[in-house]
Write a protein that holds these residues in place. Sequence first.
Motif, PDB file in Angstrom:
ATOM      1  N   ALA A   1       0.823  -1.204   0.000  1.00  0.00           N
ATOM      2  CA  ALA A   1       0.000   0.000   0.000  1.00  0.00           C
ATOM      3  C   ALA A   1       0.860   1.257   0.000  1.00  0.00           C
ATOM      4  CB  ALA A   1      -0.941   0.000   1.203  1.00  0.00           C
ATOM      5  N   SER A   2       1.941   1.248   0.755  1.00  0.00           N
ATOM      6  CA  SER A   2       2.820   2.421   0.829  1.00  0.00           C
ATOM      7  C   SER A   2       3.525   2.674  -0.492  1.00  0.00           C
ATOM      8  CB  SER A   2       3.850   2.228   1.944  1.00  0.00           C
ATOM      9  OG  SER A   2       3.232   2.108   3.199  1.00  0.00           O
ATOM     10  N   LEU A   3       3.952   1.614  -1.158  1.00  0.00           N
ATOM     11  CA  LEU A   3       4.625   1.776  -2.448  1.00  0.00           C
ATOM     12  C   LEU A   3       3.697   2.419  -3.476  1.00  0.00           C
ATOM     13  CD1 LEU A   3       6.593  -1.590  -2.732  1.00  0.00           C
ATOM     14  CD2 LEU A   3       7.459   0.652  -2.043  1.00  0.00           C
ATOM     15  N   ALA A   4       2.420   2.159  -3.345  1.00  0.00           N
ATOM     16  CA  ALA A   4       1.457   2.716  -4.298  1.00  0.00           C
ATOM     17  C   ALA A   4       1.270   4.215  -4.110  1.00  0.00           C
ATOM     18  CB  ALA A   4       0.118   2.000  -4.159  1.00  0.00           C
ATOM     19  N   MET A   5       1.668   4.730  -2.965  1.00  0.00           N
ATOM     20  CA  MET A   5       1.501   6.165  -2.698  1.00  0.00           C
ATOM     21  C   MET A   5       2.821   6.824  -2.300  1.00  0.00           C
ATOM     22  SD  MET A   5      -0.625   5.754   0.875  1.00  0.00           S
ATOM     23  CE  MET A   5      -0.482   7.468   1.314  1.00  0.00           C
ATOM     24  N   LEU A   6       3.919   6.353  -2.883  1.00  0.00           N
ATOM     25  CA  LEU A   6       5.238   6.832  -2.491  1.00  0.00           C
ATOM     26  C   LEU A   6       5.420   8.319  -2.780  1.00  0.00           C
ATOM     27  CD1 LEU A   6       7.667   5.527  -1.166  1.00  0.00           C
ATOM     28  CD2 LEU A   6       8.643   5.138  -3.426  1.00  0.00           C
ATOM     29  N   ASP A   7       4.939   8.786  -3.912  1.00  0.00           N
ATOM     30  CA  ASP A   7       5.072  10.209  -4.226  1.00  0.00           C
ATOM     31  C   ASP A   7       4.316  11.069  -3.215  1.00  0.00           C
ATOM     32  OD1 ASP A   7       6.655   9.669  -6.401  1.00  0.00           O
ATOM     33  OD2 ASP A   7       5.024   9.778  -7.861  1.00  0.00           O
ATOM     34  N   ARG A   8       3.158  10.604  -2.813  1.00  0.00           N
ATOM     35  CA  ARG A   8       2.388  11.351  -1.816  1.00  0.00           C
ATOM     36  C   ARG A   8       3.103  11.368  -0.473  1.00  0.00           C
ATOM     37  NH1 ARG A   8      -3.562   9.043  -1.692  1.00  0.00           N
ATOM     38  NH2 ARG A   8      -3.699  10.634  -0.038  1.00  0.00           N
ATOM     39  N   LEU A   9       3.758  10.271  -0.120  1.00  0.00           N
ATOM     40  CA  LEU A   9       4.520  10.237   1.127  1.00  0.00           C
ATOM     41  C   LEU A   9       5.652  11.258   1.103  1.00  0.00           C
ATOM     42  CD1 LEU A   9       4.770   6.385   1.800  1.00  0.00           C
ATOM     43  CD2 LEU A   9       3.422   8.055   3.090  1.00  0.00           C
ATOM     44  N   SER A  10       6.362  11.332  -0.034  1.00  0.00           N
ATOM     45  CA  SER A  10       7.457  12.298  -0.150  1.00  0.00           C
ATOM     46  C   SER A  10       6.942  13.721  -0.035  1.00  0.00           C
ATOM     47  CB  SER A  10       8.187  12.098  -1.483  1.00  0.00           C
ATOM     48  OG  SER A  10       8.779  10.820  -1.553  1.00  0.00           O
ATOM     49  N   THR A  11       5.838  13.997  -0.713  1.00  0.00           N
ATOM     50  CA  THR A  11       5.260  15.335  -0.663  1.00  0.00           C
ATOM     51  C   THR A  11       4.858  15.699   0.755  1.00  0.00           C
ATOM     52  OG1 THR A  11       4.444  15.152  -2.935  1.00  0.00           O
ATOM     53  CG2 THR A  11       3.382  16.779  -1.519  1.00  0.00           C
ATOM     54  N   ARG A  12       4.307  14.740   1.477  1.00  0.00           N
ATOM     55  CA  ARG A  12       3.881  14.995   2.846  1.00  0.00           C
ATOM     56  C   ARG A  12       5.070  15.292   3.758  1.00  0.00           C
ATOM     57  NH1 ARG A  12      -0.874  14.277   5.344  1.00  0.00           N
ATOM     58  NH2 ARG A  12      -0.903  13.957   7.607  1.00  0.00           N
ATOM     59  N   LEU A  13       6.185  14.610   3.541  1.00  0.00           N
ATOM     60  CA  LEU A  13       7.371  14.844   4.357  1.00  0.00           C
ATOM     61  C   LEU A  13       7.908  16.258   4.178  1.00  0.00           C
ATOM     62  CD1 LEU A  13       9.366  11.505   3.923  1.00  0.00           C
ATOM     63  CD2 LEU A  13       8.350  12.366   6.038  1.00  0.00           C
ATOM     64  N   PHE A  14       7.866  16.774   2.953  1.00  0.00           N
ATOM     65  CA  PHE A  14       8.499  18.059   2.643  1.00  0.00           C
ATOM     66  C   PHE A  14       7.575  19.260   2.810  1.00  0.00           C
ATOM     67  CE2 PHE A  14      11.723  15.421   0.794  1.00  0.00           C
ATOM     68  CZ  PHE A  14      12.858  16.193   0.732  1.00  0.00           C
ATOM     69  N   ARG A  15       6.287  19.047   2.843  1.00  0.00           N
ATOM     70  CA  ARG A  15       5.358  20.187   2.832  1.00  0.00           C
ATOM     71  C   ARG A  15       5.720  21.229   3.896  1.00  0.00           C
ATOM     72  NH1 ARG A  15      -0.065  18.105   5.961  1.00  0.00           N
ATOM     73  NH2 ARG A  15       1.042  17.121   7.675  1.00  0.00           N
ATOM     74  N   PRO A  16       5.518  22.514   3.628  1.00  0.00           N
ATOM     75  CA  PRO A  16       4.907  23.105   2.445  1.00  0.00           C
ATOM     76  C   PRO A  16       5.871  23.294   1.269  1.00  0.00           C
ATOM     77  CG  PRO A  16       5.459  24.832   3.987  1.00  0.00           C
ATOM     78  CD  PRO A  16       5.832  23.531   4.659  1.00  0.00           C
ATOM     79  N   GLU A  17       7.128  22.911   1.417  1.00  0.00           N
ATOM     80  CA  GLU A  17       8.077  23.021   0.320  1.00  0.00           C
ATOM     81  C   GLU A  17       7.938  21.799  -0.595  1.00  0.00           C
ATOM     82  OE1 GLU A  17      11.913  25.290   1.884  1.00  0.00           O
ATOM     83  OE2 GLU A  17      11.493  23.519   3.100  1.00  0.00           O
ATOM     84  N   PRO A  18       8.332  21.924  -1.844  1.00  0.00           N
ATOM     85  CA  PRO A  18       8.267  20.757  -2.734  1.00  0.00           C
ATOM     86  C   PRO A  18       9.389  19.772  -2.428  1.00  0.00           C
ATOM     87  CG  PRO A  18       9.225  22.624  -3.892  1.00  0.00           C
ATOM     88  CD  PRO A  18       8.762  23.148  -2.560  1.00  0.00           C
ATOM     89  N   PRO A  19       9.173  18.484  -2.670  1.00  0.00           N
ATOM     90  CA  PRO A  19      10.241  17.503  -2.450  1.00  0.00           C
ATOM     91  C   PRO A  19      11.403  17.750  -3.397  1.00  0.00           C
ATOM     92  CG  PRO A  19       8.109  16.418  -2.783  1.00  0.00           C
ATOM     93  CD  PRO A  19       7.937  17.854  -3.154  1.00  0.00           C
ATOM     94  N   ILE A  20      12.589  17.339  -2.980  1.00  0.00           N
ATOM     95  CA  ILE A  20      13.717  17.381  -3.904  1.00  0.00           C
ATOM     96  C   ILE A  20      13.503  16.326  -4.983  1.00  0.00           C
ATOM     97  CG2 ILE A  20      15.308  18.203  -2.143  1.00  0.00           C
ATOM     98  CD1 ILE A  20      16.470  15.330  -2.084  1.00  0.00           C
ATOM     99  N   ARG A  21      14.160  16.505  -6.095  1.00  0.00           N
ATOM    100  CA  ARG A  21      13.971  15.601  -7.229  1.00  0.00           C
ATOM    101  C   ARG A  21      14.417  14.182  -6.861  1.00  0.00           C
ATOM    102  NH1 ARG A  21      16.907  14.150 -11.913  1.00  0.00           N
ATOM    103  NH2 ARG A  21      15.560  13.880 -13.752  1.00  0.00           N
ATOM    104  N   ALA A  22      13.559  13.218  -7.149  1.00  0.00           N
ATOM    105  CA  ALA A  22      13.858  11.798  -6.944  1.00  0.00           C
ATOM    106  C   ALA A  22      14.252  11.503  -5.501  1.00  0.00           C
ATOM    107  CB  ALA A  22      14.943  11.326  -7.915  1.00  0.00           C
ATOM    108  N   TYR A  23      13.568  12.131  -4.553  1.00  0.00           N
ATOM    109  CA  TYR A  23      13.925  11.948  -3.149  1.00  0.00           C
ATOM    110  C   TYR A  23      13.888  10.477  -2.734  1.00  0.00           C
ATOM    111  CZ  TYR A  23      13.445  11.706   1.895  1.00  0.00           C
ATOM    112  OH  TYR A  23      13.609  11.360   3.212  1.00  0.00           O
ATOM    113  N   ALA A  24      12.809   9.778  -3.043  1.00  0.00           N
ATOM    114  CA  ALA A  24      12.674   8.384  -2.598  1.00  0.00           C
ATOM    115  C   ALA A  24      13.791   7.512  -3.143  1.00  0.00           C
ATOM    116  CB  ALA A  24      11.308   7.834  -3.015  1.00  0.00           C
ATOM    117  N   ALA A  25      14.136   7.710  -4.413  1.00  0.00           N
ATOM    118  CA  ALA A  25      15.185   6.895  -5.029  1.00  0.00           C
ATOM    119  C   ALA A  25      16.555   7.238  -4.453  1.00  0.00           C
ATOM    120  CB  ALA A  25      15.182   7.089  -6.538  1.00  0.00           C
ATOM    121  N   ARG A  26      16.825   8.512  -4.225  1.00  0.00           N
ATOM    122  CA  ARG A  26      18.137   8.939  -3.741  1.00  0.00           C
ATOM    123  C   ARG A  26      18.402   8.485  -2.310  1.00  0.00           C
ATOM    124  NH1 ARG A  26      18.995  15.181  -4.330  1.00  0.00           N
ATOM    125  NH2 ARG A  26      20.983  14.552  -3.367  1.00  0.00           N
TER     126      ARG A  26
END
Length: 324
Positions: free
Chosen positions: A199-224
Amino acid sequence: MLVLGCLLLVAAVLAAFAALTWRLTRTIEADNPPVGWFVDVGPARIHLLDLPPGEPAPPEPGAVDRPAVLLLHGANVHHADMRAALGERLSRRLRVIAPDRPGQGFSGEGGREVSDPGHQVALIRAAVESVGAGRLIVVGHSLGGLIALRYVLDEEGSVDGLVLINPTTHPRPGGLPWFQRVAEVVFGAPLIWTVLLPASLAMLDRLSTRLFRPEPPIRAYAARTGLTLGLTPRRFRNSMKEYSDLRNHLEAIVPRYPDLTVPTVIVVGDADPIVPPALHGEILAKVLPRARVLRLPGAGHMAHHRHAEAIAAEVERLAGLPPP
């Protein structure tokens, strides 16, 4: 019969998800292999990255060795988060040691007390000593800030400075938010070992966005940063244990804060919704005798990624380095 049939169906579905989780975990671990040293420290094996300075200071008469930098990551991640944010940048001029905290990444738990900051500090300190590091600048982010505080309180004689980035420092008034209390109940062992990871893998981009808010995530955060590694069952279980025990550990350490006398920089993202500075870093600054606050307007929880240069400059200043 109907009830029995439903129970068998649920069991079959959970078994299928458990098998899928096992395969996904093996794939994630293969895609994010250990890249550092393994150090045996009594009850646990600690995995750490040890980066030598790329530009070591030239020897001078009377010069002293620069301290190493110990980077302590937050919850649900491992050393790669701090390496990507600050490790590579700081290792241009300083030695950098970035461990996987006990129970995370490829480090062992060292016992059932893995959530205890004192237990983690003892294991990390033994690992640091085993690689020959002497004096330190300790840097901690989020829940890693609590571990950093405990490290300095327990090992102050070996620490030249402390940098805390959006640190978790005080019990939240009224306890945890309702959704975290619900999560502790819902994400029990059956779900952690079955449906959580897919379930988490299906929403990985949303997880990254939530961690960084209100700023945008860095590029390819999850992969890096190998973010998915922290979502695998063993590691996520340990994170949930840290969350569930956190209040007790915070209540125990708060009375010790005035005893902390090393030079300290508290970095606060003033828009951090995850660890609000008004409930944590700003309160801490009032009781530490040698603290200063670096406020980052508009910054969120992952300020060490979005504002790495400003934070690295503070670390280098504490280490006695002139501006580059």
